[in-house]
Structures are given as C-alpha cells and as structure tokens.
Write a protein that holds these residues in place. Structure first.
Motif, PDB file in Angstrom:
ATOM      1  N   LYS A 199      12.833   8.465  -9.471  1.00 58.24           N
ATOM      2  CA  LYS A 199      11.926   7.476  -9.101  1.00 58.24           C
ATOM      3  C   LYS A 199      13.156   6.254  -8.658  1.00 58.24           C
ATOM      4  CE  LYS A 199       7.961   7.699 -11.514  1.00 58.24           C
ATOM      5  NZ  LYS A 199       6.774   6.625 -11.904  1.00 58.24           N
TER       6      LYS A 199
ATOM      7  N   LYS B  33       0.835  -1.212   0.100  1.00 57.01           N
ATOM      8  CA  LYS B  33      -0.247   0.047  -0.064  1.00 57.01           C
ATOM      9  C   LYS B  33       0.712   1.243  -0.135  1.00 57.01           C
ATOM     10  CE  LYS B  33      -3.715   2.268   2.333  1.00 57.01           C
ATOM     11  NZ  LYS B  33      -4.541   2.464   3.538  1.00 57.01           N
TER      12      LYS B  33
ATOM     13  N   GLN C  73       2.623   1.797  -3.642  1.00 56.61           N
ATOM     14  CA  GLN C  73       1.535   2.170  -4.534  1.00 56.61           C
ATOM     15  C   GLN C  73       1.180   3.535  -4.275  1.00 56.61           C
ATOM     16  OE1 GLN C  73      -1.664  -0.534  -3.692  1.00 56.61           O
ATOM     17  NE2 GLN C  73      -1.227  -2.014  -5.509  1.00 56.61           N
ATOM     18  N   GLU C  74       1.037   4.164  -2.993  1.00 56.12           N
ATOM     19  CA  GLU C  74       0.950   5.670  -2.534  1.00 56.12           C
ATOM     20  C   GLU C  74       2.089   6.516  -2.972  1.00 56.12           C
ATOM     21  OE1 GLU C  74       0.169   5.624   1.484  1.00 56.12           O
ATOM     22  OE2 GLU C  74      -1.977   4.962   1.504  1.00 56.12           O
ATOM     23  N   SER C  75       3.428   5.900  -2.740  1.00 56.92           N
ATOM     24  CA  SER C  75       4.636   6.444  -3.288  1.00 56.92           C
ATOM     25  C   SER C  75       4.605   6.739  -4.605  1.00 56.92           C
ATOM     26  CB  SER C  75       5.662   5.804  -2.681  1.00 56.92           C
ATOM     27  OG  SER C  75       6.893   6.483  -2.992  1.00 56.92           O
ATOM     28  N   MET C  76       4.170   5.524  -5.435  1.00 57.96           N
ATOM     29  CA  MET C  76       4.488   5.648  -7.132  1.00 57.96           C
ATOM     30  C   MET C  76       3.210   6.676  -7.506  1.00 57.96           C
ATOM     31  SD  MET C  76       6.810   3.985  -7.954  1.00 57.96           S
ATOM     32  CE  MET C  76       8.210   3.384  -6.943  1.00 57.96           C
ATOM     33  N   ALA C  77       2.188   6.707  -7.132  1.00 52.72           N
ATOM     34  CA  ALA C  77       1.298   7.520  -7.290  1.00 52.72           C
ATOM     35  C   ALA C  77       1.710   8.931  -7.110  1.00 52.72           C
ATOM     36  CB  ALA C  77      -0.051   7.264  -6.540  1.00 52.72           C
ATOM     37  N   GLU C  78       2.254   9.390  -5.909  1.00 50.37           N
ATOM     38  CA  GLU C  78       2.596  10.553  -5.923  1.00 50.37           C
ATOM     39  C   GLU C  78       3.888  10.892  -6.675  1.00 50.37           C
ATOM     40  OE1 GLU C  78       4.509  11.819  -1.897  1.00 50.37           O
ATOM     41  OE2 GLU C  78       2.949  11.002  -1.285  1.00 50.37           O
TER      42      GLU C  78
ATOM     43  N   LYS D 139       5.147  10.081 -15.047  1.00 53.77           N
ATOM     44  CA  LYS D 139       5.009   9.201 -15.907  1.00 53.77           C
ATOM     45  C   LYS D 139       5.765   9.317 -17.259  1.00 53.77           C
ATOM     46  CE  LYS D 139       0.220   8.846 -14.626  1.00 53.77           C
ATOM     47  NZ  LYS D 139      -0.881   8.971 -14.884  1.00 53.77           N
TER      48      LYS D 139
ATOM     49  N   ASN E 107       6.222  14.850 -16.123  1.00 50.06           N
ATOM     50  CA  ASN E 107       5.465  14.232 -15.168  1.00 50.06           C
ATOM     51  C   ASN E 107       6.296  13.089 -14.877  1.00 50.06           C
ATOM     52  OD1 ASN E 107       4.199  12.520 -16.537  1.00 50.06           O
ATOM     53  ND2 ASN E 107       2.228  13.401 -16.465  1.00 50.06           N
TER      54      ASN E 107
ATOM     55  N   ASP F 277       4.013   9.896  -9.775  1.00 45.88           N
ATOM     56  CA  ASP F 277       3.607  10.127 -11.277  1.00 45.88           C
ATOM     57  C   ASP F 277       2.905  11.372 -11.245  1.00 45.88           C
ATOM     58  OD1 ASP F 277       4.227   7.603 -12.001  1.00 45.88           O
ATOM     59  OD2 ASP F 277       2.078   6.772 -11.706  1.00 45.88           O
ATOM     60  N   ASN F 278       2.668  12.152 -10.089  1.00 47.58           N
ATOM     61  CA  ASN F 278       2.158  13.459 -10.194  1.00 47.58           C
ATOM     62  C   ASN F 278       3.102  14.669  -9.899  1.00 47.58           C
ATOM     63  OD1 ASN F 278      -0.476  12.665 -10.701  1.00 47.58           O
ATOM     64  ND2 ASN F 278      -0.842  12.261  -8.537  1.00 47.58           N
TER      65      ASN F 278
END
Length: 96
Positions: A80, A12, A15-20, A42, A40, A22-23
């Motif tokens: 990243k 979890k 996933q939160e870290s990767m979503a952050e 991504k 960005n 990406d933004n």
C-alpha cells in the motif's frame, strides 16, 4: 499543476486503486511452510493453513501463526505504501 489530470479524475483513479488494493491478498509462510497466513488489503486474515504435525504442539503453533500473520500484514502495508508513492510520486505538490 497536476499535468493532464484534473483533481476529480485524480481522486477517481485513487479510489479505484485503493479498492483494487483492498482486494489483493498477501500470503506469508513460517516454520518452513508449516503455517501459511493470508491477509487482504484491508489487513483482515482471510485464510490460514496449518500442517497437521503442529496440532500436538500448541506453543510452536502459536509462535508460527503470529509470525506468518505479522509477515503477511507487513507485506500488505509495504504494498500500500508503494502504491501511494507511485500515485503521488510524480506530482509536484509545492515542495521545491
């Protein structure tokens, strides 16, 4: 094995870290600031700024655009990598 984190909690957080990530945005300049490119997490180009003085010099504009975009992508890739190292760096994954 993973300290106080169980595997679900760790996934979890990852996933939160990767979503952050990406933004996040990464901006690089070339030609002394005549061209500025922003990507960005991504690795998508989200903004480009071009000084009006370059509009008459297509060849220079192309070179400076490539340079700024490549530098911004490198910044995103390095960030990243660092995030992944920080996330997994403290874990003993069986490598002694």
């Amino acid at each position: 094995m993973f300290g106080n984190l169980d595997l679900n909690e760790m996934m979890k957080k990852l996933q939160e870290s990767m979503a952050e990530a990406d933004n996040k945005t990464y901006t690089a300049k070339s030609g002394g600031g005549l061209v500025e490119a922003t990507v960005n997490g991504k690795f998508e180009v989200v903004d480009i700024k071009i000084d009006d003085s370059l509009l008459e010099d297509k060849e220079s504009l192309q070179i400076l655009l490539m340079s700024a975009i490549n530098d911004a992508i490198k910044m995103a890739v390095e960030d990243k990598k660092n995030q992944a190292m920080n996330m997994f760096g403290g874990l003993n994954l069986g490598n002694n």
